[in-house]
Design a protein around this motif. Structure first.
Motif, mmCIF file in Angstrom:
data_model
loop_
_atom_site.group_PDB
_atom_site.id
_atom_site.type_symbol
_atom_site.label_atom_id
_atom_site.label_comp_id
_atom_site.label_asym_id
_atom_site.label_seq_id
_atom_site.Cartn_x
_atom_site.Cartn_y
_atom_site.Cartn_z
ATOM 1 N N LEU A 119 0.656 -1.037 -0.394
ATOM 2 C CA LEU A 119 0.209 0.450 0.048
ATOM 3 C C LEU A 119 0.775 1.248 0.054
ATOM 4 N N ASN A 120 1.540 1.351 0.665
ATOM 5 C CA ASN A 120 2.736 1.965 0.632
ATOM 6 C C ASN A 120 4.202 2.017 1.416
ATOM 7 N N VAL A 121 4.709 2.926 1.467
ATOM 8 C CA VAL A 121 6.670 2.805 2.189
ATOM 9 C C VAL A 121 7.218 4.228 2.659
ATOM 10 N N THR A 122 7.468 3.363 4.045
ATOM 11 C CA THR A 122 8.127 5.113 4.527
ATOM 12 C C THR A 122 9.542 5.242 5.140
ATOM 13 N N LEU A 123 10.197 5.520 4.149
ATOM 14 C CA LEU A 123 11.810 5.740 4.737
ATOM 15 C C LEU A 123 12.010 6.388 6.296
ATOM 16 N N LEU A 124 12.129 6.267 7.181
ATOM 17 C CA LEU A 124 11.380 6.860 8.537
ATOM 18 C C LEU A 124 13.272 7.451 8.970
ATOM 19 N N ALA A 176 9.348 1.737 6.812
ATOM 20 C CA ALA A 176 8.261 0.635 7.087
ATOM 21 C C ALA A 176 6.802 1.031 5.591
ATOM 22 N N VAL A 177 6.425 -0.644 5.145
ATOM 23 C CA VAL A 177 6.230 -1.381 4.653
ATOM 24 C C VAL A 177 4.783 -1.784 4.580
ATOM 25 N N THR A 178 3.850 -0.837 4.691
ATOM 26 C CA THR A 178 1.774 -0.987 4.887
ATOM 27 C C THR A 178 1.648 -1.871 3.947
ATOM 28 N N LEU A 179 1.683 -3.709 4.002
ATOM 29 C CA LEU A 179 0.798 -4.440 3.435
ATOM 30 C C LEU A 179 -0.642 -4.445 3.156
ATOM 31 N N LYS A 180 -1.596 -5.353 2.492
ATOM 32 C CA LYS A 180 -2.789 -5.789 2.677
ATOM 33 C C LYS A 180 -2.348 -6.886 2.294
ATOM 34 N N VAL A 181 -3.172 -7.976 3.379
ATOM 35 C CA VAL A 181 -2.752 -9.455 3.108
ATOM 36 C C VAL A 181 -4.717 -9.313 3.390
ATOM 37 N N GLY A 182 -4.926 -10.404 2.306
ATOM 38 C CA GLY A 182 -6.511 -10.447 2.067
ATOM 39 C C GLY A 182 -7.113 -9.845 2.575
ATOM 40 N N GLY A 183 -7.620 -9.567 4.123
ATOM 41 C CA GLY A 183 -8.627 -8.088 4.736
ATOM 42 C C GLY A 183 -7.382 -7.750 5.793
ATOM 43 N N ASN A 184 -6.357 -7.813 6.092
ATOM 44 C CA ASN A 184 -5.702 -7.005 6.719
ATOM 45 C C ASN A 184 -4.970 -6.289 6.440
ATOM 46 N N VAL A 185 -4.728 -5.422 6.905
ATOM 47 C CA VAL A 185 -3.445 -4.351 6.925
ATOM 48 C C VAL A 185 -2.580 -4.341 8.059
ATOM 49 N N LEU A 186 -0.892 -4.320 7.628
ATOM 50 C CA LEU A 186 -0.337 -5.119 8.587
ATOM 51 C C LEU A 186 0.799 -4.103 7.775
ATOM 52 N N ARG A 187 2.021 -3.857 8.956
ATOM 53 C CA ARG A 187 3.178 -3.305 8.456
ATOM 54 C C ARG A 187 4.585 -3.835 8.916
ATOM 55 N N VAL A 188 5.469 -4.007 7.988
ATOM 56 C CA VAL A 188 6.647 -4.190 8.331
ATOM 57 C C VAL A 188 7.702 -3.356 7.796
ATOM 58 N N THR A 189 9.189 -3.713 8.861
ATOM 59 C CA THR A 189 9.863 -3.275 8.680
ATOM 60 C C THR A 189 10.776 -3.789 8.047
ATOM 61 N N VAL A 190 11.466 -2.860 7.272
ATOM 62 C CA VAL A 190 13.333 -3.232 6.484
ATOM 63 C C VAL A 190 14.245 -2.117 6.560
ATOM 64 N N ASN A 191 14.885 -2.985 6.985
ATOM 65 C CA ASN A 191 16.256 -1.795 7.295
ATOM 66 C C ASN A 191 16.557 -1.551 6.300
ATOM 67 N N ALA A 192 17.351 -0.455 5.894
ATOM 68 C CA ALA A 192 17.428 0.576 4.692
ATOM 69 C C ALA A 192 19.349 -0.145 3.862
ATOM 70 N N THR A 193 20.079 -0.162 5.725
ATOM 71 C CA THR A 193 21.091 -0.404 4.972
ATOM 72 C C THR A 193 21.545 -2.137 4.543
ATOM 73 N N THR A 194 21.043 -3.321 5.479
ATOM 74 C CA THR A 194 21.074 -4.771 5.274
ATOM 75 C C THR A 194 19.642 -4.792 4.434
ATOM 76 N N GLY A 195 18.445 -4.614 4.036
ATOM 77 C CA GLY A 195 17.339 -4.976 3.893
ATOM 78 C C GLY A 195 17.058 -6.134 4.771
ATOM 79 N N ALA A 196 17.207 -6.226 5.974
ATOM 80 C CA ALA A 196 16.277 -7.125 6.679
ATOM 81 C C ALA A 196 15.206 -6.758 7.169
ATOM 82 N N ALA A 197 13.920 -7.956 6.828
ATOM 83 C CA ALA A 197 12.543 -7.429 7.456
ATOM 84 C C ALA A 197 12.578 -7.636 9.119
ATOM 85 N N GLY A 198 11.971 -6.984 9.428
ATOM 86 C CA GLY A 198 11.488 -6.867 10.995
ATOM 87 C C GLY A 198 10.267 -6.693 10.571
#
Length: 73
Positions: free
Chosen positions: A40-45, A51-73
């Motif tokens: 849905l959107n990507v925010t660089l903090l 902070a990546v906002t995703l829609k999965v089915g009927g749910n919305v969730l936020r996943v963090t991705v490290n801008a240096t390593t690419g590791a998802a949190g």
């Protein structure tokens, strides 16, 4: 139009050019961590994480991705 072809809204709180991981890469990393999701959107903090906002089915969730390593949190 299919939701996956819509442009991803970027909310920039920092300069993405100084980070190795680009916003589009963060979106791909987050969506691969949650198969079938739509970005849905990507925010660089200021902390150096996306902070990546995703829609999965009927749910919305936020996943963090490290801008240096690419590791998802």
């Amino acid at each position: 139009a299919d939701a996956s072809t819509q442009p991803v809204r970027m909310l920039i709180a920092d300069d993405p050019s100084k980070w190795p991981i680009k916003p589009s890469e963060a979106a791909v990393i987050a969506s691969h961590a949650h198969p079938g999701s739509v970005v849905l959107n990507v925010t660089l903090l200021p902390s150096g994480e996306y902070a990546v906002t995703l829609k999965v089915g009927g749910n919305v969730l936020r996943v963090t991705v490290n801008a240096t390593t690419g590791a998802a949190g």
